[in-house]
Design an enzyme around this catalytic site. Structure first.
Site, mmCIF file in Angstrom:
data_model
loop_
_atom_site.group_PDB
_atom_site.id
_atom_site.type_symbol
_atom_site.label_atom_id
_atom_site.label_comp_id
_atom_site.label_asym_id
_atom_site.label_seq_id
_atom_site.Cartn_x
_atom_site.Cartn_y
_atom_site.Cartn_z
ATOM 1 N N ASN A 79 -9.660 -26.706 13.595
ATOM 2 C CA ASN A 79 -9.553 -27.214 14.960
ATOM 3 C C ASN A 79 -9.066 -26.068 15.841
ATOM 4 O OD1 ASN A 79 -9.046 -28.545 17.350
ATOM 5 N ND2 ASN A 79 -7.304 -29.726 16.566
ATOM 6 N N LYS A 122 -8.763 -26.017 18.985
ATOM 7 C CA LYS A 122 -8.060 -26.474 20.184
ATOM 8 C C LYS A 122 -8.612 -25.718 21.405
ATOM 9 C CE LYS A 122 -4.245 -27.807 17.244
ATOM 10 N NZ LYS A 122 -2.783 -27.985 17.096
ATOM 11 N N HIS A 160 -6.347 -37.122 17.837
ATOM 12 C CA HIS A 160 -5.387 -36.074 17.490
ATOM 13 C C HIS A 160 -4.084 -36.331 18.241
ATOM 14 C CE1 HIS A 160 -3.530 -32.085 17.229
ATOM 15 N NE2 HIS A 160 -4.303 -31.878 16.180
ATOM 16 N N GLU A 217 -2.222 -34.519 19.881
ATOM 17 C CA GLU A 217 -2.165 -33.917 21.208
ATOM 18 C C GLU A 217 -2.936 -34.739 22.224
ATOM 19 O OE1 GLU A 217 -1.619 -29.586 19.094
ATOM 20 O OE2 GLU A 217 -3.552 -30.092 20.004
ATOM 21 N N GLU A 248 -1.633 -35.768 9.983
ATOM 22 C CA GLU A 248 -0.955 -34.612 10.551
ATOM 23 C C GLU A 248 0.418 -35.031 11.051
ATOM 24 O OE1 GLU A 248 -3.953 -31.442 12.247
ATOM 25 O OE2 GLU A 248 -3.871 -33.177 13.553
ATOM 26 N N GLY A 285 1.746 -26.565 14.111
ATOM 27 C CA GLY A 285 2.018 -25.315 14.812
ATOM 28 C C GLY A 285 3.465 -24.862 14.773
ATOM 29 N N SER A 294 0.533 -26.930 9.893
ATOM 30 C CA SER A 294 0.992 -25.608 9.425
ATOM 31 C C SER A 294 0.427 -25.246 8.057
ATOM 32 C CB SER A 294 2.525 -25.539 9.416
ATOM 33 O OG SER A 294 3.036 -25.627 10.730
#
Length: 242
Positions: free
Chosen positions: A8, A10, A91, A93, A158, A164, A203
């Site tokens: 991904n 992003k 996702h 986000e 996730e 991240g 991560s």
């Protein structure tokens, strides 16, 4: 079970960098499915860059509507028409930054499936939810709300707090959550939930990929930052191969 390693990107990547990224991956990795989901403008050029290579290209989102006056949205039929194979939905986000609820994710999954795309529905808990002991409850609720009847895509777990940050749950935590997700999928979908791939994301990098990918019920990885470098992405895929 054949694993999938999905990247991904992003809101990262450039048109100029596609050729250099695609070249090391052109041969693929035996026994492992590879997928890259770049920003919308790079989907077509990336498909061209991987022409003839065993690497699929997908999108990071799609609209619930198939056409119309929806400025800034991208339709699932158009993504399928240009050659995208998969689409990431729900996702964390998108859920946090754009207020997407599970019901919307479910409706997008229906639209994507009808267009011929394979949805990857994301679920995961925040750090506060994990620390309060609610992680599995939260994820089960997301699955119940986001996964439509007859779903035939993939799930990506996730943990929001690991995306991240360089932090990862313990092997035991990942195993427990993936087992819980599997049980939920079986309950919701019956036999179809038995073999559905459950990717792990948060991560993932070459140094920890082999350990994470060896956990029961982990069917691959959804990778963020490490997918931007071909060598790192390839190393993770090779860990899946082993």
């Amino acid at each position: 079970m054949r694993q999938m390693i999905a990247g991904n990107w992003k809101m990262n990547g450039t048109l100029a960098g596609l050729a250099g990224f695609a070249a090391p991956l052109a041969a693929g990795v035996d026994g492992v499915d590879l997928l890259i989901c770049p920003p919308f403008p790079l989907i077509g050029p990336m498909i061209a860059a991987f022409a003839g290579a065993p690497v699929a290209v997908g999108a990071q989102d799609c609209a619930v509507e198939v056409a119309g006056a929806h400025t800034g949205d991208v339709s699932a039929p158009l993504l399928a028409e240009i050659g995208a194979s998969h689409v990431i939905l729900g996702h964390s986000e998108r859920r946090a930054d754009h207020g997407e609820r599970s019901a919307l994710v479910r409706d997008k999954a229906r639209t994507a499936t009808a267009a011929g795309l394979i949805p990857i529905i994301c679920v995961g808990e925040t750090l506060a939810e994990r620390e309060s002991g609610e992680a599995e409850t939260v994820v089960r609720a997301q699955l119940a709300g986001s996964v439509p009847d007859g779903f035939a895509g993939l799930i990506a777990y996730e943990p929001v707090w690991a995306i991240g940050t360089g932090k990862t749950p313990t092997v035991a935590d990942v195993a427990a959550m993936h087992a819980s997700i599997r049980a939920s999928l079986k309950k919701q979908l019956g036999d179809a939930g038995t073999a559905m791939l459950i990717l792990y994301g948060g991560s993932v990098k070459p140094a920890n990929a082999a350990e994470l990918l060896a956990i029961p019920e982990v069917g691959g990885a959804l990778i963020g930052g490490a997918s931007l470098e071909a060598d790192d992405f390839l190393a993770i895929a090779q860990a899946a191969q082993r």
